[in-house]
Design an enzyme around this catalytic site. Structure first.
Site, PDB file in Angstrom:
ATOM      1  CG  HIS A   1      69.896  36.955  27.978  1.00 14.61           C
ATOM      2  ND1 HIS A   1      68.834  37.932  28.863  1.00 14.61           N
ATOM      3  CD2 HIS A   1      70.711  37.694  27.487  1.00 14.61           C
ATOM      4  CE1 HIS A   1      69.413  39.040  28.564  1.00 14.61           C
ATOM      5  NE2 HIS A   1      70.592  39.136  27.631  1.00 14.61           N
TER       6      HIS A   1
ATOM      7  CG  ASP B   1      74.987  39.371  27.040  1.00 14.14           C
ATOM      8  OD1 ASP B   1      73.868  39.460  26.603  1.00 14.14           O
ATOM      9  OD2 ASP B   1      75.634  40.046  27.803  1.00 14.14           O
TER      10      ASP B   1
ATOM     11  CG  HIS C   1      72.408  39.625  31.694  1.00 18.14           C
ATOM     12  ND1 HIS C   1      73.262  38.878  31.246  1.00 18.14           N
ATOM     13  CD2 HIS C   1      72.106  40.516  30.670  1.00 18.14           C
ATOM     14  CE1 HIS C   1      73.487  39.210  29.886  1.00 18.14           C
ATOM     15  NE2 HIS C   1      72.801  40.142  29.687  1.00 18.14           N
TER      16      HIS C   1
ATOM     17  NE  ARG D   1      76.025  42.975  24.408  1.00 21.70           N
ATOM     18  CZ  ARG D   1      75.228  41.823  23.966  1.00 21.70           C
ATOM     19  NH1 ARG D   1      74.151  41.422  24.541  1.00 21.70           N
ATOM     20  NH2 ARG D   1      75.674  41.306  22.687  1.00 21.70           N
TER      21      ARG D   1
END
Length: 298
Positions: free
Chosen positions: A95, A97, A249, A264
């Site tokens: 995906h 983000d 990623h 994150r």
């Protein structure tokens, strides 16, 4: 002295040395790091010794941080930090983000908090190299397509949910979002074209569900070619930064029941633009509480 940049693979990834992330940012250093991201798509720092505030500060060198997530709450005591925690979610699907909003983050930073004795790597793929690998007829077709991304397909959903994971699931999809993006995005700084698809991409505009799935599967297979992938094995106190505009990623779920946690922080991005100059559109949901729109390339 300028940072030392050491390539990790021929197509993606570099280790950066000689940068003090605890010091105030030097404009020439930030420019060098941005140039490294433009070239290598993902950069890694060892032995960073940052706390949450420090990660937020370093991420802020590249722009305005988003809040943690449109639906999922931030880590306690923060506004911008999202816990990527094996107790609640395992993002073991490719995906990019937050592509279900009209302006997904331009950059993602991940800091290792709890690492596993084996496995638990993060894979990062170069979507520009994937586009260049396409046969010309597929490339020409992809240039013309638009695709709807939605959070109602939760990439992080495990097959067997614990109570914590079931609650994460519920929160993740609690407010629905949909955005329409070009399948091929033009990078605002480099002009590179990259496949802008991944796990939130749901349906290609003008195609049926089965046709969309078949075509997206073909295009995605070019993103995930081994040649296009950095496979990063985590150690404590590392920081990984990747360009969310032109990568995908995947967090590999190969570490049994060992705990794993990364924190994150993401940076607000521009509205994507396709080969034809057409911008993305928000179809459902208002994400203004999550991110501002970066109007100028940065």
């Amino acid at each position: 002295m300028p940072p030392s940049i050491r390539k990790l693979t021929g197509r993606i990834g570099a280790v950066v040395e000689g940068v003090d992330l605890t010091a105030p940012p030097d404009p020439s250093t930030v420019t060098a790091l941005r140039d490294a991201l433009n070239e290598h798509k993902a950069i890694v720092f060892d032995d960073v010794r940052l706390d949450n505030a420090g990660q937020e500060r370093v991420a802020g060198w590249f722009g305005e941080p988003t809040t943690a997530h449109p639906n999922v709450p931030a880590v306690d005591g923060t506004t911008n930090v999202l816990a990527v925690d094996s107790d609640t979610s395992k993002a073991n699907e490719w995906h990019t983000d937050v592509t279900f909003v009209v302006n997904p983050p331009q950059l993602t930073t991940l800091r290792s908090i709890v690492t596993t004795p084996y496995g638990g790597e993060t894979l990062v793929a170069n979507a520009a190299a994937a586009y260049r690998d396409l046969p010309e007829p597929l490339r020409a077709l992809a240039d013309t397509l638009r695709v709807v991304h939605t959070n109602q397909y939760d990439y992080a959903r495990p097959e067997a949910t614990s109570a914590a994971r079931a609650e994460y699931d519920r929160v993740f999809v609690s407010t629905p979002y949909e955005a329409e993006h070009p399948v091929v995005r033009v990078h605002p700084l480099t002009g590179e074209r990259g496949l802008f698809i991944g796990g939130f991409a749901h349906r290609v505009v003008g195609l049926s569900g089965s046709e969309s799935a078949d075509l997206l599967r073909i295009l995605q297979s070019y993103v995930t070619r081994p040649e296009n992938i950095l496979r990063w094995t985590w150690s404590p106190n590392q920081l990984l930064i990747f360009d969310n505009r032109i990568t995908q990623h995947y967090g590999v779920d190969n570490y049994d029941d060992h705990p794993r946690r990364l924190n994150r922080v993401t940076i607000a991005g521009e509205v994507p633009v396709g080969v034809d100059g057409r911008r993305s559109e928000q179809l459902l949901g208002d994400a203004s509480h999550y991110t501002s729109v970066l109007e100028a390339a940065a």
